[in-house]
Structures are given as C-alpha cells and as structure tokens.
Motif scaffolding. Structure first.
Motif, PDB file in Angstrom:
ATOM      1  N   THR A  16      32.641 -21.812   6.496  1.00 31.99           N
ATOM      2  CA  THR A  16      33.111 -20.426   6.510  1.00 31.99           C
ATOM      3  C   THR A  16      31.979 -19.451   6.216  1.00 31.99           C
ATOM      4  N   ASN A  17      31.167 -19.769   5.205  1.00 30.15           N
ATOM      5  CA  ASN A  17      30.105 -18.855   4.780  1.00 30.15           C
ATOM      6  C   ASN A  17      28.728 -19.308   5.231  1.00 30.15           C
ATOM      7  N   ASN A  18      28.699 -20.343   6.086  1.00 28.13           N
ATOM      8  CA  ASN A  18      27.429 -20.826   6.657  1.00 28.13           C
ATOM      9  C   ASN A  18      26.386 -21.105   5.575  1.00 28.13           C
ATOM     10  N   ARG A  19      26.752 -21.950   4.637  1.00 26.16           N
ATOM     11  CA  ARG A  19      25.824 -22.262   3.553  1.00 26.16           C
ATOM     12  C   ARG A  19      26.052 -23.710   3.091  1.00 26.16           C
ATOM     13  N   THR A  20      25.016 -24.285   2.561  1.00 23.01           N
ATOM     14  CA  THR A  20      25.096 -25.623   1.982  1.00 23.01           C
ATOM     15  C   THR A  20      25.542 -25.510   0.531  1.00 23.01           C
ATOM     16  N   LEU A  21      26.630 -26.201   0.186  1.00 32.17           N
ATOM     17  CA  LEU A  21      27.119 -26.173  -1.181  1.00 32.17           C
ATOM     18  C   LEU A  21      26.406 -27.178  -2.065  1.00 32.17           C
ATOM     19  N   GLU A  22      26.030 -28.329  -1.491  1.00 31.27           N
ATOM     20  CA  GLU A  22      25.330 -29.334  -2.294  1.00 31.27           C
ATOM     21  C   GLU A  22      24.560 -30.273  -1.382  1.00 31.27           C
ATOM     22  N   THR A  23      23.347 -30.551  -1.789  1.00 32.42           N
ATOM     23  CA  THR A  23      22.552 -31.612  -1.178  1.00 32.42           C
ATOM     24  C   THR A  23      22.118 -32.549  -2.287  1.00 32.42           C
ATOM     25  N   LEU A  24      22.457 -33.811  -2.142  1.00 41.90           N
ATOM     26  CA  LEU A  24      22.121 -34.818  -3.144  1.00 41.90           C
ATOM     27  C   LEU A  24      21.467 -35.993  -2.435  1.00 41.90           C
ATOM     28  N   ALA A  25      20.271 -36.339  -2.852  1.00 39.00           N
ATOM     29  CA  ALA A  25      19.565 -37.472  -2.271  1.00 39.00           C
ATOM     30  C   ALA A  25      18.964 -38.304  -3.383  1.00 39.00           C
ATOM     31  N   GLY A  26      19.223 -39.593  -3.340  1.00 37.30           N
ATOM     32  CA  GLY A  26      18.708 -40.474  -4.380  1.00 37.30           C
ATOM     33  C   GLY A  26      18.214 -41.777  -3.798  1.00 37.30           C
ATOM     34  N   VAL A  27      17.264 -42.377  -4.471  1.00 38.96           N
ATOM     35  CA  VAL A  27      16.763 -43.691  -4.084  1.00 38.96           C
ATOM     36  C   VAL A  27      16.649 -44.537  -5.340  1.00 38.96           C
ATOM     37  N   ARG A  28      17.048 -45.790  -5.237  1.00 33.22           N
ATOM     38  CA  ARG A  28      16.966 -46.731  -6.343  1.00 33.22           C
ATOM     39  C   ARG A  28      16.114 -47.915  -5.923  1.00 33.22           C
ATOM     40  N   PHE A  29      15.126 -48.187  -6.724  1.00 36.20           N
ATOM     41  CA  PHE A  29      14.349 -49.416  -6.596  1.00 36.20           C
ATOM     42  C   PHE A  29      14.761 -50.308  -7.766  1.00 36.20           C
ATOM     43  N   ASN A  30      15.322 -51.440  -7.457  1.00 35.69           N
ATOM     44  CA  ASN A  30      15.879 -52.278  -8.516  1.00 35.69           C
ATOM     45  C   ASN A  30      15.392 -53.696  -8.299  1.00 35.69           C
ATOM     46  N   ASP A  31      14.332 -54.044  -8.998  1.00 37.63           N
ATOM     47  CA  ASP A  31      13.717 -55.360  -8.830  1.00 37.63           C
ATOM     48  C   ASP A  31      14.145 -56.276  -9.962  1.00 37.63           C
ATOM     49  N   CYS A  32      13.552 -57.464  -9.975  1.00 40.82           N
ATOM     50  CA  CYS A  32      13.892 -58.464 -10.967  1.00 40.82           C
ATOM     51  C   CYS A  32      13.564 -57.994 -12.383  1.00 40.82           C
ATOM     52  N   CYS A  33      12.517 -57.198 -12.554  1.00 39.05           N
ATOM     53  CA  CYS A  33      12.071 -56.845 -13.900  1.00 39.05           C
ATOM     54  C   CYS A  33      11.949 -55.348 -14.133  1.00 39.05           C
ATOM     55  N   TYR A  34      12.374 -54.521 -13.165  1.00 41.46           N
ATOM     56  CA  TYR A  34      12.285 -53.077 -13.370  1.00 41.46           C
ATOM     57  C   TYR A  34      13.326 -52.387 -12.500  1.00 41.46           C
ATOM     58  N   GLY A  35      13.557 -51.137 -12.794  1.00 38.51           N
ATOM     59  CA  GLY A  35      14.420 -50.310 -11.980  1.00 38.51           C
ATOM     60  C   GLY A  35      13.947 -48.874 -12.027  1.00 38.51           C
ATOM     61  N   VAL A  36      13.993 -48.193 -10.885  1.00 38.38           N
ATOM     62  CA  VAL A  36      13.609 -46.787 -10.810  1.00 38.38           C
ATOM     63  C   VAL A  36      14.665 -46.056  -9.993  1.00 38.38           C
ATOM     64  N   GLN A  37      15.088 -44.902 -10.492  1.00 37.03           N
ATOM     65  CA  GLN A  37      16.036 -44.069  -9.758  1.00 37.03           C
ATOM     66  C   GLN A  37      15.498 -42.649  -9.705  1.00 37.03           C
ATOM     67  N   LEU A  38      15.421 -42.107  -8.508  1.00 38.80           N
ATOM     68  CA  LEU A  38      14.939 -40.752  -8.296  1.00 38.80           C
ATOM     69  C   LEU A  38      16.010 -40.000  -7.517  1.00 38.80           C
ATOM     70  N   ALA A  39      16.430 -38.869  -8.040  1.00 36.98           N
ATOM     71  CA  ALA A  39      17.494 -38.095  -7.400  1.00 36.98           C
ATOM     72  C   ALA A  39      17.098 -36.631  -7.313  1.00 36.98           C
ATOM     73  N   TRP A  40      17.336 -36.040  -6.155  1.00 38.48           N
ATOM     74  CA  TRP A  40      17.138 -34.614  -5.941  1.00 38.48           C
ATOM     75  C   TRP A  40      18.508 -33.982  -5.690  1.00 38.48           C
ATOM     76  N   ARG A  41      18.793 -32.912  -6.412  1.00 37.11           N
ATOM     77  CA  ARG A  41      20.074 -32.231  -6.249  1.00 37.11           C
ATOM     78  C   ARG A  41      19.850 -30.738  -6.133  1.00 37.11           C
ATOM     79  N   GLU A  42      20.362 -30.141  -5.053  1.00 43.35           N
ATOM     80  CA  GLU A  42      20.378 -28.692  -4.876  1.00 43.35           C
ATOM     81  C   GLU A  42      21.832 -28.294  -4.649  1.00 43.35           C
ATOM     82  N   TYR A  43      22.326 -27.323  -5.431  1.00 43.72           N
ATOM     83  CA  TYR A  43      23.749 -27.044  -5.386  1.00 43.72           C
ATOM     84  C   TYR A  43      24.030 -25.587  -5.722  1.00 43.72           C
ATOM     85  N   ILE A  44      25.261 -25.173  -5.422  1.00 40.72           N
ATOM     86  CA  ILE A  44      25.731 -23.832  -5.748  1.00 40.72           C
ATOM     87  C   ILE A  44      26.493 -23.878  -7.060  1.00 40.72           C
TER      88      ILE A  44
END
Length: 810
Positions: free
Chosen positions: A724-752
């Motif tokens: 209706t208002n031609n706009r993005t309400l939320e963009t969420l992108a995440g990546v998880r690296f989950n190995d045998c001995c470590y884990g990493v999570q990176l998330a980007w969030r842009e929202y109204i």
C-alpha cells in the motif's frame, strides 16, 4: 604367545615422568580413538566422525585389585626388578596400560614405561613417549602426552600430563580444544591446565585463545566448563557497535552459589550512554522457582537522539511460581522500568526490544474437581513513550474469582461464574477524555448458567441460558460530565443460545486414493436483550473483532462492563477429508455467516461519537443486517507442503474486508519456506484507540525461509513488504555456521518501528547487525542470541532447528 604375570596391587593409575620442554605435535586421528562416519552417518551430523573406545586387550582380573599383564618377553634385573618387553599390556579393573617396555620395582609398587605409551580408562585416553606408574596410589605422569575425553569430545596435547591422587589431570605446556583431530580452528593454550572431570571444569594459567594458530585473547587465569555443569567465573562478554549507542561492552560474571540458586552480575559500558550494572538471581526450592533481574544506568549521556540525556535509566523484573499442594498454586510477578523506551534503547535481544508491558501480579489459584477459585492483584506498566493517562491500564486490587460446573446424567449441566474486583489507576482523573473511564471502584459480577448438551456420533445439540448480573460501587471523582451518574448502578440481563450441528460421512475416491469425507452443517442462535449501559464504567471491556469463532459466540465484548445486545442466527458448513487408512486430516474447509434481526445498540464508550455518525464504518457495522461471509481453509497438500487461507467477504458492499494466504514448505532437515499475503480493508478492526486504527487499506507480502546449505551452514531470512505504501517493513538476513566445535550466527535486521501506532507519519526506520558465536566447550560470546526471534519471524523454525545454539549478550 606373550608372557603373562599376575599380582595384586592397590591401584593402576597415574603416570609420573620427567618434565618435558615443549608440547608434542598432534597425533593422527586414527591414534586418538577417532572413527570417521561411513554409511551409518546420521542425517545432518555436524562432526565428520566420533570417538569410540576400542575393546580392552586383556580380560579383567578375578578381583578388582588384581593386575594382569601380557608381553612378548619377561625377565628379572640385577636388583630384583621385573622387565617386560615387546607389546607390553597391563590391566587392573577398568584401567589399561600399553608400552614397548615396562620395568617394575622389586616391591611391585611402581612401573617405569618406555614408549610409545598409552593409558586408558572408560571415556579417557592418554598417549605419550614415556612415563611412570604408581601401582599403590592414584598418582601418575606421562611425557609428550596426547589426551582424549570421549564423552566431552575434548582433546589436547601436553609436554607433561599428570594424574593426581585425587583424580584430577594436570597438564604442563598444554592445549585444549573440542575440535576434531587435525583441526586447529580454535584451541586454548596454557603453561598449566588442570582438568577436574569429577567437578566438571578446568582451569588454566597464562592462557591464550588461538584461532587457526593466531593468538586472539589472553587470560592470566581462566576457569572453563568441560561438561554441562554450572560453575562460578567470567562468562564470555557481549560486544557491539551501533549508531544509536556506540560501542557497547557487557562482561557477565556468573556465581554458582548453590545447587539450587545462582546469580549473574554484569557490568556494562556504552560509549554514548555511560556505565551500567545489571544482575540476575535464580533459585529453585522444591517446587518453587523464581528469577530476579534488573539493570541500572545513572545519568544517561543520551545516545544519538538525546531524549533521556541526564536521566537515570533502569528496570527490574521479578517472577516466582510456587505450589502449596497439587491443587493450590501461586504466582508472583513484578516489573518496572524507568521509561517506555528502556527496552528500545537497552534491550539485548530482538524479543526484549519488542517488550510492550511489564506485569505486576500476585495470584493464588485453587483448581478442584468442581470448583476453581482464584484471588489476585494485577496490573501492568505499559511501555509507551510518552504514556498518556487514558492509556494507562487499570489495576485489579484485588480480584476474587469463583467458577464451578456440575454435569448431570443425560446431558444436563449447571455452571456458576463470578468475580468481585476493585479497579484503580494512578492518573489525573480530570484528564481522562472518556467519562466512563474516569471511575474507580468495585464491581461484583455473577453469571449462573444452565445448559443441555447431547453429542452422539452424528451431531450435537446444546441449548444454554445464562443470567448476567452486575453491581457497582463507584467513585466518579467529581467530574462535571458524570454529575448525574449513579454511584451504585447495576445491570441484569439474560443471554440465551442454541447451538446445533450434524455430521455426515461418506467414503470416496479422489485421484486414485481412498478418503473419508465429512459434511458438517452448523446452525446457531443467540439472543441478549438491550440494556442501556452508557452510564456504566468501562474498566476492562473492549468490543471483539469479527472472526470465524465469533460467529458462534453470544458475547460481543470482552470483560464484564459491557454485555452486547444481540439477536442473530449463524449458519455455516464444514467439510473434512481424512485419509482412509490413517485417519489423518488432509483438508478442512469451513464457511459461515451471521444474520442479525436487530441493530446493535450497546457500544464502546470510547466510540460513541463515531457510532452515531451515519458515515462512519462503526455505524455501518452496528446496523448492517448480516456479517461478512467468513471462510477458512487448511490444506495439508503433502507431507511437506501445506496451505492456509482465511477470507472475509462483505456481500452487501461487494468487497473483501480481510484475507490472508500462506503457503508453507517444511523439510525440517534442509528447508523451510513461507509465502504469505495479507489484505485488510481500512477500519476492518475499528475497536481500538484513534492511533491504533488503520487509516488505509493494508496489503502486505511476507516471505521467509530457512535453508540448511550443508550440515554446518544455514541461511535464514525474511522480507516483509507494505504494498500500500510502497515500503519495506522488515528485512532480516542471517547466516549460521555450526561446526563440530564452534558456532557463529550473523544477522542483519532493518525494520520499521511504528511507535505503537497504526499511523505512518511517526514511523522510524532502524537497523542493526547482530553477531553471536560460541566455542563449544567454552561457552558463548557475542552480540546476542536471536533464535527466539527467528522462530517468531520464520514460522516452522524452532530454537533447536538448523543446529541452533545459545549465545550471550545483545
């Protein structure tokens, strides 16, 4: 055949040797009890193999203290010592030693080993060059050692490894990691490491963290867990950098005070805000459990917007749940924050930033076979900024509730529901714009009911009669608008309903498959007469928006201050398709509508001016002779594909009032995909405050997905678009690296951030980058776990999906 010798000794543990100068090079995986997965590899296994202890080479002795040996050759030395050479194996109980050469003293109390040497007991392996064993104590040492703890999945190397008499292991010039053999992704390197398996932790002095052999952190002394038990010490810090608050560092310190209670203290530095201190106390006593937490920042520097510059910012929250008996429980809640923006500015997770209110509650509940009794005092702090007086919720000080049900033979039943409540709120009563919301006082409400229900396999029939009686004792606070209002008004009226339905079944064949189809028509009538309630207070009543379930309800309002007049008949039909062999429901279709015989005259006091305006949507809704047609569909297309649809169609105005469509694919091992569409006509739900009313036709697209690229790498995302208002309400992108001995999570969030209103002129766009990571076996570190938010934003994702893990911090 090798030589065999038997004797009895007090112990076969420990390895004593000379001090080595440097840790040895790691051994091949095959020498560390590591076995790679073959065809039996579990789906989505993060590790490429596992540690498996091989069988003992010798049988156990006939007594726990008996030592059995095997060697290629055996003899005696000039001083009476025993010499064993060539594939020497010694076993006592569940402990086993292997070496190329062993020399036992004449007293049979010590043995010297020449390598390669190995020592194992259940779940633990040590290999090295040489060592000594004290056979009458638990002390031992080995040089140039390599060790593995199978269950904890930890391994390392040491210039010298000692087993102390109390069962601990001490390592000199050593390393520690939970990574697979031949991996150097991370390791803890120290001049002195002590592992205490009995207590579940290790300590290290002059320790450094290395990632891919590059030093990244140093501790003079550190204690770390080697299993799931809790222990006192520093947790990993939380570090972030944001445009609003600048550099943010929080360093939690955990206190394992007792088995049933613990605490965490967290100093925090925020460059654009100042210094803060936080803490949490948890406890468990029998069946009582509680949490007390809070944070305090004195003299806020204001951040980027400077809204709270110079002010003290804080929050406190307490929760306790207990049980006096199996039927009697109690709950305590108290939450308070310095201002409505506290969690927006200082929340450390996505969910915490979305906190809308803080509850205050003291509740005692008895649940019996017939009677349910409850006493409570309850209120909320609403987290809006600014918070007007008329937006503050009422407190119940107290509320007493009693309900009961008696079922008779043949289908007759009686019910009794009642409540006695005193309502209060701390406001300037002259500033409340709605006179009916300016009152405080007591309300007693009783609602006895009698009904009859028969539900054979082919349908159901249920007439019901309820009497609603309410008495008030009020204080109108001397407002001019309420000068003629009664201080003790009352209201009595009946609510009558008849619910009925039939169930038809047939066997059918569709697409070559056998199905059982049902056809379930439903007819419902409800009547409640009109009573003038315009001079009654409005403590907790709000008109309920239309839904499919509301078609089959006589209650237009929540709460007890308004009993909506109604005279309607609702009619509908449902059909279900069930797999004939399993009975599993694959498709459910429902459609229904209500027809009104009279206009609805009881209204929410907040909207009286809009209801009498013939051009308003509320006037139309209260005077139309039929509701929208409401349809719902739930289709399990296959084991992985499903679809849901809801549809509200106004056949009088010939327009769609609301619709939502969702198509979902779920293969939880690899992919979750959600495609959503929502349309809501302006003022579809007009029963909120002016700021909450939707002033435009809302059309939204919602796409979310979670995809496991490999067992170790997962991608997650969401895109929410306001057409209706031609706009993005939320963009969420995440990546998880989950190995045998470590884990990493990176998330980007842009929202109204909608500032708690439906208007768009006060919306603010925000964004953030959130990082969390863990070294498995050492705990978590980083910019906060967002697993809970992912599970909310991406339907189908659970906290344990895609190798999820817990991070620490914001």
């Amino acid at each position: 055949m090798g030589q065999r010798i038997f004797w009895t000794a007090a112990s076969l543990t420990g390895l004593l040797s000379t001090m080595a100068q440097a840790a040895p090079q790691p051994l091949p995986a095959s020498e560390l009890d590591w076995q790679a997965w073959g065809d039996d590899r579990p789906a989505n296994a993060l590790c490429r193999g596992r540690y498996i202890m091989p069988d003992y080479r010798l049988d156990a002795g006939s007594t726990p203290s008996q030592v059995r040996t095997e060697s290629d050759d055996a003899g005696y030395g000039s001083n009476g010592e025993t010499l064993l050479e060539g594939e020497v194996v010694l076993r006592r109980g569940d402990q086993q030693l292997e070496a190329q050469r062993a020399t036992l003293n004449e007293a049979r109390t010590n043995v010297s080993l020449q390598g390669p040497v190995s020592y194992r007991q259940p779940g633990f392996l040590v290999r090295g060059d040489k060592g000594q064993v004290a056979l009458n104590s638990d002390a031992a040492e080995i040089d140039q050692a390599h060790y593995v703890a199978h269950q904890q999945r930890l391994r390392g190397d040491a210039a010298q490894l000692s087993r102390l008499e109390d069962g601990r292991y001490r390592l000199q010039d050593a390393s520690f990691t939970t990574c697979e053999p031949q991996s150097s992704l991370w390791r803890l390197v120290s001049s002195d490491i002590t592992l205490d398996q009995q207590r579940g932790y290790g300590t290290a002095t002059h320790a450094r963290m290395e990632i891919e052999d590059v030093p990244v952190f140093y501790w003079p002394w550190v204690r770390f867990p080697i299993d799931d038990r809790r222990l006192t010490g520093f947790l990993w810090p939380s570090v972030s950098l944001g445009s609003e608050s600048g550099f943010d560092y929080a360093q939690p310190f955990y206190l394992n005070l007792a088995p049933n209670y613990d605490a965490t203290i967290t100093p925090r530095y925020i460059s654009r805000r100042g210094e803060a201190i936080g803490g949490q106390l948890r406890y468990l006593f029998d069946e009582d459990v509680g949490t007390l937490e809070g944070n305090y920042l004195g003299h806020d520097d204001g951040g980027e917007d400077k809204d709270f510059e110079g002010e003290d910012r804080w929050f406190v929250r307490y929760a306790h749940d207990g049980r006096f008996s199996p039927r009697t429980t109690y709950n305590l809640r108290y939450g308070a924050a310095s201002d409505g923006d506290y969690f927006d500015d200082f929340g450390q997770t996505f969910e915490e930033q979305d906190t809308d209110n803080l509850e205050r509650l003291a509740r005692l509940n008895y649940q019996g076979t017939t009677w349910n009794l409850q006493a409570r005092a309850r209120g909320y702090q609403k987290l809006d900024e600014p918070l007007d007086d008329d937006d503050k919720p009422f407190y119940e000080l107290p509320a007493l509730l009693a309900s009961a049900r008696w079922d008779q033979a043949g289908g007759l039943y009686e019910e009794f529901n009642s409540s006695a409540t005193y309502f209060w709120r701390d406001v300037d009563y002259s500033d409340i714009p709605i006179p009916q919301e300016s009152a405080t006082g007591a309300r007693v409400h009783v609602a006895p009911a009698v009904g009859f229900r028969r539900a054979p396999s082919w349908g159901f029939f249920e007439p019901r009669a309820e009497l609603m009686a309410t008495q008030y004792d009020l204080d109108w606070h001397d407002r001019d608008e309420t000068s003629g209002f009664d201080d003790s008004p009352n209201r009595v009226l009946p609510v009558l309903s008849v619910d009925s339905g039939l169930i038809f079944e047939r066997d059918t064949s569709i697409f070559g498959r056998d199905w059982r189809q049902t056809l379930e028509p439903r007819l419902y009538y409800a009547y409640a007469p009109y009573r003038d309630q315009s001079e009654l207070p409005q403590f907790d009543s709000r008109e309920q928006p239309l839904s499919y379930s509301q078609l089959w309800s006589p209650y237009r309002f929540s709460g007890s201050d308004r009993i909506g007049d109604t005279n309607k008949v609702s009619y509908g039909v449902s059909t279900r398709f069930l797999e004939d062999d399993t009975g599993r429901e694959r498709l459910n279709l429902s459609v229904g509508q209500s027809r009104y015989f009279e206009d609805r005259r009881v209204v929410d006091a907040r909207f009286e001016d809009r209801v009498i305006n013939e051009q308003s949507d509320l006037f139309y809704r209260n005077t139309r002779d039929r509701s929208p047609i409401v349809a719902e569909a739930d289709w399990q297309i296959s084991d992985r594909w499903s679809a849901r649809q809801s549809f509200f169609y106004d056949d009088h105005r010939d327009r769609t009032e609301k619709t939502s469509s969702y198509l979902t694919y779920q293969d939880t091992d690899n992919l979750i995909l959600n495609l959503g569409y929502r349309w809501t006509v302006q003022d579809f739900d007009p029963f909120g405050d002016q700021d909450d009313r939707l002033t435009y036709n809302r059309e939204e697209y919602d796409i979310s997905a979670a995809y496991r690229v490999t067992p170790a790498i997962s991608l997650l995302g969401r895109y929410l678009y306001d057409q209706t208002n031609n706009r993005t309400l939320e963009t969420l992108a995440g990546v998880r690296f989950n190995d045998c001995c470590y884990g990493v999570q990176l998330a980007w969030r842009e929202y109204i951030d909608d500032d708690d209103t439906a208007r768009i002129d006060d919306d603010e766009r925000k964004h953030g980058l959130f990082l969390s990571f863990i070294f498995k076996g050492l705990g978590g570190v980083g910019q906060g776990s967002s697993d809970g938010y992912f599970s909310e934003a991406i339907p189908g994702v659970r906290e344990d999906d895609f190798g999820a893990y817990t991070g620490v911090g914001r």
